[in-house]
Design a protein around this motif. Structure first.
Motif, PDB file in Angstrom:
ATOM      1  N   ASN A  10     -28.146  17.621  31.406  1.00  0.00           N
ATOM      2  CA  ASN A  10     -27.559  16.297  31.644  1.00  0.00           C
ATOM      3  C   ASN A  10     -26.846  15.770  30.399  1.00  0.00           C
ATOM      4  O   ASN A  10     -26.383  14.635  30.380  1.00  0.00           O
ATOM      5  CB  ASN A  10     -28.617  15.306  32.142  1.00  0.00           C
ATOM      6  CG  ASN A  10     -29.816  15.227  31.215  1.00  0.00           C
ATOM      7  OD1 ASN A  10     -29.786  15.772  30.111  1.00  0.00           O
ATOM      8  ND2 ASN A  10     -30.867  14.558  31.661  1.00  0.00           N
ATOM      9  N   VAL A  62     -40.979  18.600  28.670  1.00  0.00           N
ATOM     10  CA  VAL A  62     -41.264  17.175  28.574  1.00  0.00           C
ATOM     11  C   VAL A  62     -39.966  16.411  28.780  1.00  0.00           C
ATOM     12  O   VAL A  62     -38.916  16.855  28.344  1.00  0.00           O
ATOM     13  CB  VAL A  62     -41.864  16.854  27.189  1.00  0.00           C
ATOM     14  CG1 VAL A  62     -41.974  15.359  26.950  1.00  0.00           C
ATOM     15  CG2 VAL A  62     -43.235  17.511  27.049  1.00  0.00           C
ATOM     16  N   GLY A  63     -40.046  15.286  29.458  1.00  0.00           N
ATOM     17  CA  GLY A  63     -38.856  14.482  29.687  1.00  0.00           C
ATOM     18  C   GLY A  63     -38.676  14.238  31.175  1.00  0.00           C
ATOM     19  O   GLY A  63     -39.610  14.375  31.960  1.00  0.00           O
ATOM     20  N   GLN A  64     -37.455  13.882  31.559  1.00  0.00           N
ATOM     21  CA  GLN A  64     -37.177  13.656  32.982  1.00  0.00           C
ATOM     22  C   GLN A  64     -37.466  14.917  33.781  1.00  0.00           C
ATOM     23  O   GLN A  64     -38.023  14.866  34.876  1.00  0.00           O
ATOM     24  CB  GLN A  64     -35.702  13.280  33.165  1.00  0.00           C
ATOM     25  CG  GLN A  64     -35.355  11.888  32.682  1.00  0.00           C
ATOM     26  CD  GLN A  64     -33.878  11.590  32.907  1.00  0.00           C
ATOM     27  OE1 GLN A  64     -33.018  12.405  32.610  1.00  0.00           O
ATOM     28  NE2 GLN A  64     -33.588  10.410  33.426  1.00  0.00           N
ATOM     29  N   ASN A  65     -37.090  16.064  33.202  1.00  0.00           N
ATOM     30  CA  ASN A  65     -37.299  17.330  33.917  1.00  0.00           C
ATOM     31  C   ASN A  65     -38.767  17.492  34.316  1.00  0.00           C
ATOM     32  O   ASN A  65     -39.093  17.956  35.398  1.00  0.00           O
ATOM     33  CB  ASN A  65     -36.815  18.501  33.055  1.00  0.00           C
ATOM     34  CG  ASN A  65     -37.583  18.617  31.744  1.00  0.00           C
ATOM     35  OD1 ASN A  65     -38.642  19.212  31.690  1.00  0.00           O
ATOM     36  ND2 ASN A  65     -37.053  18.019  30.679  1.00  0.00           N
ATOM     37  N   VAL A 108     -27.887  14.666  27.740  1.00  0.00           N
ATOM     38  CA  VAL A 108     -28.583  13.613  26.980  1.00  0.00           C
ATOM     39  C   VAL A 108     -30.062  13.947  26.878  1.00  0.00           C
ATOM     40  O   VAL A 108     -30.568  14.792  27.609  1.00  0.00           O
ATOM     41  CB  VAL A 108     -28.453  12.223  27.662  1.00  0.00           C
ATOM     42  CG1 VAL A 108     -27.056  11.665  27.520  1.00  0.00           C
ATOM     43  CG2 VAL A 108     -28.872  12.288  29.121  1.00  0.00           C
ATOM     44  N   LEU A 109     -30.719  13.266  25.950  1.00  0.00           N
ATOM     45  CA  LEU A 109     -32.183  13.296  25.923  1.00  0.00           C
ATOM     46  C   LEU A 109     -32.603  12.342  27.034  1.00  0.00           C
ATOM     47  O   LEU A 109     -32.823  11.153  26.818  1.00  0.00           O
ATOM     48  CB  LEU A 109     -32.693  12.856  24.551  1.00  0.00           C
ATOM     49  CG  LEU A 109     -32.272  13.787  23.404  1.00  0.00           C
ATOM     50  CD1 LEU A 109     -32.657  13.200  22.045  1.00  0.00           C
ATOM     51  CD2 LEU A 109     -32.917  15.158  23.579  1.00  0.00           C
ATOM     52  N   GLY A 110     -32.652  12.902  28.230  1.00  0.00           N
ATOM     53  CA  GLY A 110     -32.658  12.108  29.452  1.00  0.00           C
ATOM     54  C   GLY A 110     -33.679  10.991  29.524  1.00  0.00           C
ATOM     55  O   GLY A 110     -33.331   9.844  29.823  1.00  0.00           O
ATOM     56  N   LEU A 111     -34.925  11.314  29.261  1.00  0.00           N
ATOM     57  CA  LEU A 111     -35.946  10.298  29.473  1.00  0.00           C
ATOM     58  C   LEU A 111     -35.760   9.125  28.514  1.00  0.00           C
ATOM     59  O   LEU A 111     -35.924   7.959  28.879  1.00  0.00           O
ATOM     60  CB  LEU A 111     -37.350  10.903  29.325  1.00  0.00           C
ATOM     61  CG  LEU A 111     -38.481   9.984  29.744  1.00  0.00           C
ATOM     62  CD1 LEU A 111     -38.338   9.549  31.192  1.00  0.00           C
ATOM     63  CD2 LEU A 111     -39.830  10.670  29.542  1.00  0.00           C
ATOM     64  N   VAL A 112     -35.384   9.435  27.284  1.00  0.00           N
ATOM     65  CA  VAL A 112     -35.192   8.363  26.314  1.00  0.00           C
ATOM     66  C   VAL A 112     -33.908   7.586  26.649  1.00  0.00           C
ATOM     67  O   VAL A 112     -33.861   6.358  26.541  1.00  0.00           O
ATOM     68  CB  VAL A 112     -35.157   8.922  24.876  1.00  0.00           C
ATOM     69  CG1 VAL A 112     -35.017   7.796  23.869  1.00  0.00           C
ATOM     70  CG2 VAL A 112     -36.420   9.723  24.592  1.00  0.00           C
ATOM     71  N   GLY A 165     -47.285  15.508  24.903  1.00  0.00           N
ATOM     72  CA  GLY A 165     -45.899  15.433  25.367  1.00  0.00           C
ATOM     73  C   GLY A 165     -44.967  16.088  24.373  1.00  0.00           C
ATOM     74  O   GLY A 165     -44.003  15.488  23.916  1.00  0.00           O
ATOM     75  N   MET A 188     -42.094  18.276  23.279  1.00  0.00           N
ATOM     76  CA  MET A 188     -40.884  18.983  23.715  1.00  0.00           C
ATOM     77  C   MET A 188     -40.893  20.376  23.103  1.00  0.00           C
ATOM     78  O   MET A 188     -41.326  20.564  21.967  1.00  0.00           O
ATOM     79  CB  MET A 188     -39.629  18.243  23.241  1.00  0.00           C
ATOM     80  CG  MET A 188     -39.285  17.019  24.054  1.00  0.00           C
ATOM     81  SD  MET A 188     -37.957  16.086  23.259  1.00  0.00           S
ATOM     82  CE  MET A 188     -36.577  17.206  23.458  1.00  0.00           C
ATOM     83  N   ASP A 193     -31.949  20.076  28.486  1.00  0.00           N
ATOM     84  CA  ASP A 193     -31.112  20.698  27.453  1.00  0.00           C
ATOM     85  C   ASP A 193     -31.575  20.336  26.044  1.00  0.00           C
ATOM     86  O   ASP A 193     -31.355  21.083  25.097  1.00  0.00           O
ATOM     87  CB  ASP A 193     -29.613  20.408  27.641  1.00  0.00           C
ATOM     88  CG  ASP A 193     -29.306  18.990  28.105  1.00  0.00           C
ATOM     89  OD1 ASP A 193     -30.254  18.210  28.305  1.00  0.00           O
ATOM     90  OD2 ASP A 193     -28.116  18.663  28.261  1.00  0.00           O
ATOM     91  N   GLY A 194     -32.284  19.192  25.918  1.00  0.00           N
ATOM     92  CA  GLY A 194     -32.859  18.845  24.611  1.00  0.00           C
ATOM     93  C   GLY A 194     -34.026  19.750  24.286  1.00  0.00           C
ATOM     94  O   GLY A 194     -34.063  20.402  23.232  1.00  0.00           O
ATOM     95  N   SER A 195     -34.978  19.816  25.189  1.00  0.00           N
ATOM     96  CA  SER A 195     -36.176  20.620  24.916  1.00  0.00           C
ATOM     97  C   SER A 195     -35.827  22.097  24.771  1.00  0.00           C
ATOM     98  O   SER A 195     -36.412  22.798  23.943  1.00  0.00           O
ATOM     99  CB  SER A 195     -37.248  20.396  25.984  1.00  0.00           C
ATOM    100  OG  SER A 195     -36.687  20.268  27.268  1.00  0.00           O
TER     101      SER A 195
HETATM  102  C1  LIG Z   1     -41.080  16.905  19.841  1.00  0.00           C
HETATM  103  C2  LIG Z   1     -40.689  15.684  20.572  1.00  0.00           C
HETATM  104  N1  LIG Z   1     -39.755  14.853  20.061  1.00  0.00           N
HETATM  105  C3  LIG Z   1     -39.404  13.741  20.712  1.00  0.00           C
HETATM  106  C4  LIG Z   1     -39.954  13.422  21.910  1.00  0.00           C
HETATM  107  C5  LIG Z   1     -39.545  12.153  22.632  1.00  0.00           C
HETATM  108  N2  LIG Z   1     -38.915  12.494  23.916  1.00  0.00           N
HETATM  109  C6  LIG Z   1     -39.587  12.443  25.082  1.00  0.00           C
HETATM  110  S1  LIG Z   1     -38.673  12.920  26.379  1.00  0.00           S
HETATM  111  C7  LIG Z   1     -37.336  13.171  25.416  1.00  0.00           C
HETATM  112  C8  LIG Z   1     -36.034  13.647  25.990  1.00  0.00           C
HETATM  113  C9  LIG Z   1     -36.085  15.041  26.450  1.00  0.00           C
HETATM  114  O1  LIG Z   1     -34.787  15.462  26.675  1.00  0.00           O
HETATM  115  P1  LIG Z   1     -34.469  16.781  27.470  1.00  0.00           P
HETATM  116  O2  LIG Z   1     -35.296  17.894  26.956  1.00  0.00           O
HETATM  117  O3  LIG Z   1     -32.999  16.992  27.488  1.00  0.00           O
HETATM  118  O4  LIG Z   1     -35.027  16.484  28.919  1.00  0.00           O
HETATM  119  P2  LIG Z   1     -34.590  15.392  29.999  1.00  0.00           P
HETATM  120  O5  LIG Z   1     -35.390  14.167  29.745  1.00  0.00           O
HETATM  121  O6  LIG Z   1     -33.128  15.146  29.840  1.00  0.00           O
HETATM  122  O7  LIG Z   1     -34.954  16.048  31.284  1.00  0.00           O
HETATM  123  C10 LIG Z   1     -37.614  12.882  24.077  1.00  0.00           C
HETATM  124  C11 LIG Z   1     -36.650  12.979  22.985  1.00  0.00           C
HETATM  125  C12 LIG Z   1     -40.944  14.293  22.405  1.00  0.00           C
HETATM  126  N3  LIG Z   1     -41.605  14.056  23.541  1.00  0.00           N
HETATM  127  N4  LIG Z   1     -41.276  15.417  21.739  1.00  0.00           N
END
Ligand SMILES: Cc1ncc(C[n+]2csc(CCOP(=O)(O)OP(=O)(O)O)c2C)c(N)n1
Lengths: 543, 161
Positions: free
Chosen positions: A466, A387-390, A468-472, A412, A414, A439-441
């Motif tokens: 990246n 979940v996220g930008q990836n 960062v928690l990219g999408l946020v 959604g 992560m 890198d967050g997920s």
């Molecule tokens: C369990 C959970 N916590 C918070 C979120 C809110 N959220 C959506 S996308 C995102 C960032 C994801 O970061 P990363 O995994 O690094 O992926 P990127 O967006 O950088 O590709 C967050 C925190 C979520 N979707 N799921």
């Protein structure tokens, strides 16, 4: 023959043809574990946190079409599982979740590791049971599997107090069939409505099909393909419907919605008949349903009557199994004259597919990486996307020949991708399986690398790093917000060293001209392999 | 608009929780809810009054139908149903006011269940409007306590769910 509740449970699982259980141990589930120990025909995976037992069962269920089973202990085990259950519920994945519970005579006293788990999960399970008498278990198990897998699928939870697992039942009878008077999902579509649908389709000049995850749930991928190829109606999909058709199928226009493909969204805007199949027309896919329903007539085919009219009012509703109903439709004479429309869209789509990607130094562009990855996938590859930008990049740019894309579209969540991939691999060890994450997920699920190692699994993991928690991060740097807060992943580990600690090989790529070689090495690696791709934190999902 | 939803459910533990959670999840306010077994011991009837538009009620009806223990759901048309409610009401009463209260009870068809030197407790079973009227008439005497069952309802005539 006399049996304990735990033995009945395991016998019931065997009768439901359960081949695998994902679980985590604990005191109140020990009798069931002991019975499972005596049934080596059922495989078992010890997860590293209970949430992932739910996700693994989900990945398993999605590729097999069978019910996924997970089993955890009471209290914290049960509450940890909640996210897994809610994730499955939102995507309508058939699961049976079994939780141990404190002795029934102590229920309600807040004793050690007691939580009211049936109370907690009621809003996001299809059904749940607190089992008070082991003699009822044969019926309850049969009902649970029936409810989880029929109609609109979903998770069902069985909470079984430890004394019920130990209770001896003298005469055990397993029901031959299930009858629940309040539960009769529709299968066949109403013939009159189908006539209306057929007539509406024949009249349309610019029809478009919007297909969702419900088509997978009905096992109707092939039916859908036959239907669109026979009628020549172009198709857009929701995120949950991705991989229903190969990306480059001439009738596939890609994904709709705020993060979708331009061509798919244009098709929706310019169409004169929208045919929704197995989709709930949720906010991410159909951004302004009220406007759309004013502007164009629509047909809505879904197994769940409550989805019809919930988000969007359809002109012709059709309730039943979408596979069966597509079959019923194909029994009718349907000719669609939409050649010009199809041709216009096809040109737009090829232009979109042949776009070029910006070239940077010091980081790689995810869109290009995913295009190149797609070229290296086996025809039936399973790709589990986090979940996220990836996720948004993968959904938009990854090309799938056939195969299957799995992601947590509804909730959604992560940390879904790696455990889901483990579920896929458990069911289909030979299937090429790829994980895509940020890198967050990754850090929400990396503990499952131990499971990968324990099972000697071959997973290819693409980690977009990246920092960062990219999408946020992206959202926070656009109005109405004023900049990043709490999204910097400082303290990220050395992912290569981390992978090595689990015995997983890794590759690092940070330049565009190295991407091909890195992907080749990833796919050729023996066993699991982690590709760490550096992506700029400034790179947007709209780029 | 007030609407009456009649629901036949399995007479089992946990059913009420599922139903009320379905309402609270969508932030619908339940005005009243009455539960009791039917002529079949395994079946209960729940009568729910909500104050919402038609599309909301339609969605509620569909969601209720999805619950495994729900056997039938029907939104009753106000013109073709009998909706009835029971109220117990305790008011201050003394030798001077008792007679007046008795007269009101007589007119409204209420029954006196309990009398003390300082109070009277009555029972009325009627349509919610008449029950409201009765309560209004007693207000000047100083109401001490009220308990209402909420509406229970059936379709008029030979029709049944
Ligand atoms: C369990 C959970 N916590 C918070 C979120 C809110 N959220 C959506 S996308 C995102 C960032 C994801 O970061 P990363 O995994 O690094 O992926 P990127 O967006 O950088 O590709 C967050 C925190 C979520 N979707 N799921």
């Amino acid at each position: 023959m006399a049996m304990t509740g735990a033995q009945i449970l395991v016998e019931g699982l065997l009768r439901q043809q359960v081949e695998h259980v994902f679980g985590y141990a604990g005191a109140t589930i020990c009798p069931a574990a002991d019975a499972l120990r005596a049934a080596p025909q059922i495989g078992y995976t010890l997860v590293r946190t209970e949430q992932n037992a739910g996700h693994m069962a989900s990945g398993y269920a999605r590729v097999t079409g069978k019910v996924g089973v997970c089993m955890v202990t009471s209290g914290p085990g049960a509450t940890n599982l909640i996210t897994g259950i809610a994730t499955a519920y939102m995507d309508s994945i058939p699961l049976v979740a079994i939780t141990g519970q404190v002795p029934s005579h102590l229920l309600g006293r807040d004793i050690f590791q007691e939580v009211d788990i049936t109370g907690a999960v009621t809003p996001f399970t299809k059904h749940c049971y607190l089992v008070k008498d082991a003699a009822q278990l044969p019926r309850i198990l049969a009902e649970a599997f029936h409810i989880a897998s029929t109609g609109r699928p979903g998770p069902v939870l069985l909470d079984i107090p430890i004394d019920v697992q130990e209770q001896v039942v003298r005469h055990v009878e397993f029901p031959q069939e299930v009858h629940i008077r309040g539960y009769n999902p529709s299968v066949r579509g109403n013939e009159k409505q189908l006539d209306h649908v057929a007539a509406a389709i024949c009249k349309a000049q610019r029809p478009v099909i919007c297909a969702g995850g419900g088509v997978f749930l009905a096992g109707a991928q092939q039916r859908l393909r036959e239907f669109v190829e026979k009628t020549g109606i172009p198709v857009v999909t929701t995120m949950m419907g991705l991989s229903l058709l190969p990306t480059e199928h001439p009738l596939n226009l890609g994904m709709v919605g705020a993060h979708g493909n331009v061509c798919a969204n244009q098709a929706l805007s310019n169409s004169d008949l929208l045919i929704m199949i197995g989709t709930r027309a949720a906010d991410r896919a159909i951004v302004s349903p009220k406007e759309l329903q004013k502007r164009l007539p629509s047909i809505h085919m879904d197994v769940d009557p409550a989805e019809i009219g919930k988000n969007m009012q359809a002109t012709v509703p059709l309730v039943g199994d979408v596979g069966v109903m597509l079959g019923q439709l194909m029994d009718r004479e349907i000719t669609v004259d939409c050649g010009t429309w199809r041709e216009t869209l096809r040109l737009q789509r090829s232009a979109e597919l042949s776009r070029t990607y910006p070239v940077r130094t010091g980081s790689v562009f995810p869109g290009r990486l995913f295009r190149l990855l797609g070229q290296r996938l086996a025809p039936d590859a399973a790709v589990c996307v986090d979940v996220g930008q990836n996720q948004l990049w993968a959904c938009k740019h990854l090309r799938l020949g056939g195969g299957r894309l799995l992601t947590s579209g509804g909730l959604g969540t992560m940390g879904y991708s790696l455990p889901a991939a483990i579920g896929v691999k458990t069911a289909q060890p030979e299937r090429q399986t790829v994980v895509i994450c940020g890198d967050g997920s990754f850090q929400m699920m990396m503990n499952e690398l131990a499971t990968v190692r324990a099972k000697g699994m071959d997973l290819k993991i693409v980690l977009l790093r990246n920092g960062v928690l990219g999408l946020v991060h992206q959202i926070q740097n656009q109005p109405p917000y004023h900049g990043s807060f709490g999204v910097n992943l400082e303290g990220d580990p050395d992912f290569a060293a981390l992978a090595a600690a689990y015995g997983v090989e890794s590759i690092h790529v940070s330049e565009e001209d190295q991407v091909e070689e890195a992907l080749d090495r990833l796919m050729a690696a023996k066993g699991s392999c982690l590709l760490i791709a550096d992506v700029s934190s400034q790179c947007l999902t709209t780029d | 608009m007030k609407q009456t939803i009649s629901v036949l459910v399995e007479n089992q533990a946990g059913v009420l929780n599922r139903i009320t959670s379905l309402f609270s999840r969508r932030a619908f306010n339940i005005e009243s809810l009455a539960v009791g077994v039917t002529d079949y011991p395994s079946l209960s009837r729940i009568t729910i009054i909500v104050d919402s538009g038609n599309s909301v009620v339609e969605q509620v009806e569909k969601q209720l139908n999805k619950l495994v223990e729900v056997i039938k759901v029907r939104t009753l048309d106000e013109h073709s149903m009998i909706g009835w409610e029971l109220m117990l009401i305790k008011v201050s009463a003394n030798a001077r006011t008792r007679e007046n209260i008795m007269t009101i009870c007589q007119i409204m068809g209420a029954r006196v269940l309990d009398v003390t030197p300082t109070t009277m407790t009555m029972e009325i079973a009627d349509t919610p409007v008449r029950v409201d009227d009765f309560e209004g008439m007693l207000r000047p005497f100083h109401i001490l306590e009220v308990a209402r069952t909420g509406i229970i309802a059936l379709q008029k005539g030979s029709g049944k769910m």
